[in-house]
Design a protein around this motif. Structure first.
Motif, mmCIF file in Angstrom:
data_model
loop_
_atom_site.group_PDB
_atom_site.id
_atom_site.type_symbol
_atom_site.label_atom_id
_atom_site.label_comp_id
_atom_site.label_asym_id
_atom_site.label_seq_id
_atom_site.Cartn_x
_atom_site.Cartn_y
_atom_site.Cartn_z
ATOM 1 N N ASN A 1 8.748 -41.499 6.710
ATOM 2 C CA ASN A 1 7.508 -42.100 6.228
ATOM 3 C C ASN A 1 6.787 -42.843 7.350
ATOM 4 N N CYS A 2 7.547 -43.576 8.179
ATOM 5 C CA CYS A 2 6.952 -44.307 9.292
ATOM 6 C C CYS A 2 6.289 -43.351 10.285
ATOM 7 N N PHE A 3 6.953 -42.233 10.556
ATOM 8 C CA PHE A 3 6.423 -41.243 11.499
ATOM 9 C C PHE A 3 5.125 -40.630 10.987
ATOM 10 N N LEU A 4 5.113 -40.197 9.723
ATOM 11 C CA LEU A 4 3.905 -39.568 9.178
ATOM 12 C C LEU A 4 2.764 -40.576 9.082
ATOM 13 N N ALA B 1 2.017 -33.910 6.566
ATOM 14 C CA ALA B 1 1.580 -35.003 5.699
ATOM 15 C C ALA B 1 0.678 -34.492 4.576
ATOM 16 N N LYS B 2 -0.207 -33.537 4.909
ATOM 17 C CA LYS B 2 -1.093 -32.967 3.885
ATOM 18 C C LYS B 2 -0.309 -32.113 2.903
ATOM 19 N N PHE C 1 1.568 -36.746 1.436
ATOM 20 C CA PHE C 1 1.770 -38.080 2.006
ATOM 21 C C PHE C 1 0.429 -38.703 2.368
ATOM 22 N N GLY C 2 -0.449 -37.899 2.983
ATOM 23 C CA GLY C 2 -1.739 -38.424 3.389
ATOM 24 C C GLY C 2 -2.617 -37.348 3.974
ATOM 25 N N ASN C 3 -3.894 -37.687 4.179
ATOM 26 C CA ASN C 3 -4.862 -36.743 4.709
ATOM 27 C C ASN C 3 -5.887 -37.509 5.521
ATOM 28 N N VAL C 4 -6.570 -36.810 6.422
ATOM 29 C CA VAL C 4 -7.626 -37.447 7.202
ATOM 30 C C VAL C 4 -8.961 -36.805 6.868
ATOM 31 N N TYR C 5 -9.994 -37.613 6.912
ATOM 32 C CA TYR C 5 -11.360 -37.148 6.654
ATOM 33 C C TYR C 5 -12.203 -37.485 7.872
#
Length: 923
Positions: free
Chosen positions: A427-430, A510-511, A515-519
């Motif tokens: 989790n820390c890495f992502l 991550a996507k 876990f998460g995504n960037v915009y």
């Protein structure tokens, strides 16, 4: 990565269950108790189910890419785990909410929440049923006869490729060093004697070419040895299996099925006795491996060379490790050569058409010197039409979910690294990957965000959350998943970054795992959906494109775009009621929308370097807030309600840019007893009296201190027994800091005093600092230090950094033999009368940087500067113009002048005259 989600959730459920005893300790209504008992029973049941599942998921992650049934099941588990997390977060909030308000208000809430407890228990029941259905489907439709190890070996096989000699680029220097070490050949005198056994380490980040280098050298030198063996070691190795592989590679016949480990070891030792042998242990993960097998190899009457490759630096932790090579990414020139060999292999000039060369450099920049990425992309492009349109299409794929198809070998290598990470470290890495490309990750901010996100849990009572988090950061560096950018002068990690190729692959993961995504606003006219994503990073663009669908699952929102319309974030904030992190650092916002203060789950509020001018009283509603970071904003005071935030762990306000840096705080600060950091606060007698209750502080920065505050200040600091970082700023340059009663804790590492010091008490103060074994950084400003007082500083043997700014009033600085033995950085600024500096041989032997600034009477280089053998950087800013011009002229002279001889061992010598606009590096 579902295993990481479930692992974190198990910890969260444990915290929810810990509230059970406290809940029943109070007077509960009969119906309320029954409803809560039912809910707690369901939470316990969910925790037990998830704990059992976690071990399975750890294995399932290894082969879900090759087993569709498993992949579907893992995805379902992840989604259900998110739903459980939502239930627990709502439950925790509502339970806490019952404690606030008057008696009538509390009672009304408790009656209202009876329905909530029943609803949440029913939701957990529904999730449990869905989980059982998913289990049944997986069981019914699973493909038998496939094991994790089989799938693993398939993946590893796909990652293997053979490198042609002509494709080896940029390894010449390391190749020669390694050959010299292995064969004991001459050339520089650094090769080992052939009569000894030596271990050599080659380490570096995934895909940097460790195996390629060692394989090339191994094939070059193995004929010089009587016996040679190459063994690839998996991270889940068994010692007996490794020994059997070694035996087989050395051509030793053993009964693999029946021979015990002792027999295999004896066979290896007998075979190698009296021989010259070489052994390569490729891709070593465990630090204990060599310690477990080293006694197998004969140490007398034989010559052994062992080469280990690893992506983990700590595998070096063995006393036999005589040599090491830290393999780093390729320089631009070598990157270009390697790229062209792949992409333009059929071209006669191996450089391709001019119209593609600009695009080629874009690919190379994206790869940042990582050979495996350069090779993968070069090979892919060699199969495409040599047109800009075709190449642009591939380049766009690097920033999308297609990245694992563009550089598949690198994808597989990173996959293995991820599988080896414990769930909390994954989790820390992502989380680090969600930052922009080439973003500098600062140690303290990164640690704070990990803690508030729930990624960090206490492993034992001897370590704080901060210490655990710093250990995680060091471990990611050790595994070569993060690169060190800067360490402080005590050697502590200060800044790091993620290689861009590693980041692209991690973002893809991550996507894929929600876990998460960037915009970044580059999606054209299409709508960017945040559905399912738990974390969003806004890197730029028009955020109107952000879809609101699925925003209720959002846990973190990081905004890296400076100019953003905060009103456009309101709908997301409204629908994301469980948001725990809102980081708006660097945005040009002037006030927070009211929707922020309805985020009951908010733990991290980042407002650093914004235009925020005031904080409303509504901030007191954020009862779960642990970090309020408004440093370098426009805030001048904090509202009274801030003292209600009893879970607050870090409070940063004030600014480093104004003469009066402190922010005014309200009465009642003693209620924030859990604070670990408080920066930077304006001193008042009332506040300093209350500060004595803040005994957990590690960082304390107090400003606008007046002489009459001294007793209160000294009393408060004396009780801060864990203090690491202390800054005291006087109200004015001529204000005297009376610190004779100050008792500092042994934990103190960084001390900054800004204000005049009494000459009579200076020797006593500096002497008291000598007992602080952890003190590594000292900064003094306006201190009125003369020659005699400066000599008292020589007792500070542990200092790594010393900065005197308008603090030294004398004409002569003396550094005696043995003084400041660990000092690495020394800066003298604003010493108007300083005309002579003398450095005896044996003083400051570790000094790396030496700065003199605004010292107009300094006409000569320090006498004895030639004794500072380790000095790498000398900077002279606004010393006498005579000195600077003399050095410039001697630099250009054909003769070897005395001053140039003195400093010729220093790699970087820079001079500057600010009024003339002159800044020049003369060495």
């Amino acid at each position: 990565m579902a295993e990481a989600v479930v692992g974190q959730l198990v910890v969260t459920l444990g915290g929810a269950l810990a509230k059970e005893a406290a809940t029943y300790g109070g007077a509960l209504l009969c119906k309320e108790a029954a409803a809560l008992r039912g809910l707690f029973a369901k939470i316990r049941q969910s925790k037990a189910e998830l704990e059992s599942m976690q071990a399975y998921l750890q294995e399932a992650e290894r082969f879900k890419d090759t087993d569709k049934t498993t992949a579907i099941f893992v995805g379902e588990v992840r989604g259900l785990a998110f739903q459980i997390e939502d239930v627990v977060d709502e439950f925790t909030y509502k339970l806490e909410d019952c404690k606030h308000g008057g008696f009538g208000g509390k009672m009304k809430k408790r009656l209202k929440h009876i329905k909530t407890w029943r609803r949440l228990a029913a939701k957990l029941q529904e999730i449990e049923a869905q989980l059982q259905d998913a289990n049944r489907r997986k069981r019914d439709y699973a493909v038998t006869g496939r094991s994790a190890s089989a799938a693993r070996s398939t993946n590893q096989g796909q990652a293997l490729h053979f490198t042609r000699d002509e494709d080896l680029v940029g390894i010449e220097e390391n190749k020669e060093r390694l050959i010299r070490w292995l064969t004991g050949g001459s050339g520089g005198g650094d090769g080992p004697e052939l009569s000894s056994n030596k271990v050599t380490m080659v380490w570096g980040m995934p895909g940097v070419g460790k195996t390629t280098l060692v394989d090339h050298v191994y094939n070059t030198v193995k004929e010089d040895f009587d016996a040679a063996a190459w063994v690839t070691v998996s991270e889940s190795y068994r010692t007996e299996d490794v020994l059997k592989k070694i035996a087989a590679q050395f051509g030793i016949t053993v009964d693999v099925a029946n021979t015990e480990m002792r027999g295999v070891a004896r066979s290896i030792q007998n075979c190698l006795q009296g021989k010259r042998y070489i052994l390569v242990l490729d891709d070593v993960w465990a630090e204990r491996l060599w310690l477990e097998i080293r006694d197998v190899f004969p140490t007398s009457n034989s010559t052994g060379r062992v080469v280990m490759t690893s992506r983990k630096q700590t595998v070096l932790a063995t006393r036999e490790s005589a040599y090491e090579i830290h393999l780093k990414p390729l320089q631009a020139h070598h990157s270009w050569l390697l790229f062209c060999k792949g992409a333009f292999e059929d071209a006669d000039d191996k450089e391709g058409p001019l119209e593609l060369q600009k695009l080629a450099w874009k690919f190379i920049a994206k790869c940042q010197g990582l050979p495996i990425a350069i090779t993968c992309i070069g090979r892919l492009l060699s199969r495409k039409l040599p047109t800009s349109a075709e190449w642009e299409d591939v380049y766009r794929g690097l920033d999308s979910q297609l990245v694992k198809d563009v550089i598949p070998d690198a994808h597989l290598i990173l996959k293995v690294s991820l599988e080896d990470l414990p769930f909390d470290l994954k989790n820390c890495f992502l989380h680090c990957a969600l930052s922009p490309e080439d973003y500098i990750l600062k140690r303290r901010k990164t640690m704070r965000q990990w803690i508030t996100a729930g990624f960090i849990t206490e492993k034992d009572e001897s370590k704080t959350l901060e210490e655990v988090a710093e250990g995680y950061l060091a471990e990611l560096v050790n595994r070569s998943l993060l690169q060190v950018v800067e360490r402080n002068f005590a050697g502590r990690l200060k800044q790091c970054r993620m290689h861009d190729v590693i980041r692209l692959l991690a973002l893809n993961k991550a996507k894929e795992e929600c876990f998460g995504n960037v915009y970044n606003g580059s999606g054209g006219t299409g709508v960017f959906s945040i559905e399912g994503a738990r974390r969003i990073s806004v890197l730029g663009g028009n955020i109107e494109q952000l879809s609101l669908s699925g925003a209720t699952q959002l846990r973190a929102l990081h905004v890296f775009e400076s100019y953003i319309d905060i009103d456009l974030l309101k709908p997301i904030l409204t629908s994301s009621s469980l948001l725990s992190t809102l980081d708006l650092q660097g945005t040009h916002i002037k006030m927070l929308p009211n929707e922020v203060f309805d985020l009951f789950n908010l733990r991290y509020l980042g407002l650093r370097d914004t235009k925020i001018e005031s904080m409303p009283a509504a901030v007191g509603r954020l009862q779960n807030l642990q970090v309020l970071d408004a440093y370098d904003s426009k805030l001048t005071y904090l509202p009274n309600s801030v003292v209600k935030l009893q879970k607050l762990r870090y409070l940063y306000a004030g600014t480093s840019k104004d003469s009066i840096r402190g922010v005014k705080v309200p009465k009642g600060m003693q209620h924030l007893a859990g604070l670990h950091a408080l920066q930077s606060v304006r001193a008042t007698p009332e506040f300093l009296h209350e500060a004595a209750a803040l005994t957990e502080l590690r960082t304390f920065d107090v400003c606008n201190v007046q002489s009459e505050h001294s007793a209160y200040l000294s009393n408060a600091i004396t009780k801060m027994s864990h203090l690491v970082h202390l800054e005291i700023d006087a109200a004015a340059e001529n204000e005297v800091l009376r610190l004779e009663g100050l008792h500092l804790p042994q934990t103190l590492s960084w001390l900054s005093l800004r204000g005049q010091l009494e000459k009579t008490s200076m020797p006593q103060l500096f002497s008291s600092l000598s007992h602080l074994n952890s003190l590594t950084r000292l900064q003094l400003e306006f201190s009125n230090i003369d020659e005699e007082a400066f000599s008292c500083l020589h007792v500070l043997h542990g200092l790594r950094s010393l900065l005197l700014r308008k603090a030294f009033e004398g004409k002569r600085l003396e550094f005696y033999t043995g003084s400041f033995p660990k000092l690495r950085r020394l800066g003298i600024w604003g010493a108007a009368q300083l005309s002579q500096v003398r450095i005896e041989k044996g003083a400051m032997q570790d000094l790396v940087e030496l700065w003199f600034g605004d010292c107009p009477d300094l006409r000569f280089l320090p006498d004895g500067i030639e004794h500072l053998a380790g000095l790498e950087k000398l900077v002279l800013i606004d010393t006498s113009e005579e000195l600077i011009e003399k050095l410039r002229q001697e630099r250009d002279s054909d003769e070897l002048k005395e001053d140039i001889v003195k400093i010729r061992h220093i790699r970087n010598v820079t001079v500057a005259l600010t009024q003339k606009g002159l800044v020049e590096r003369i060495r």
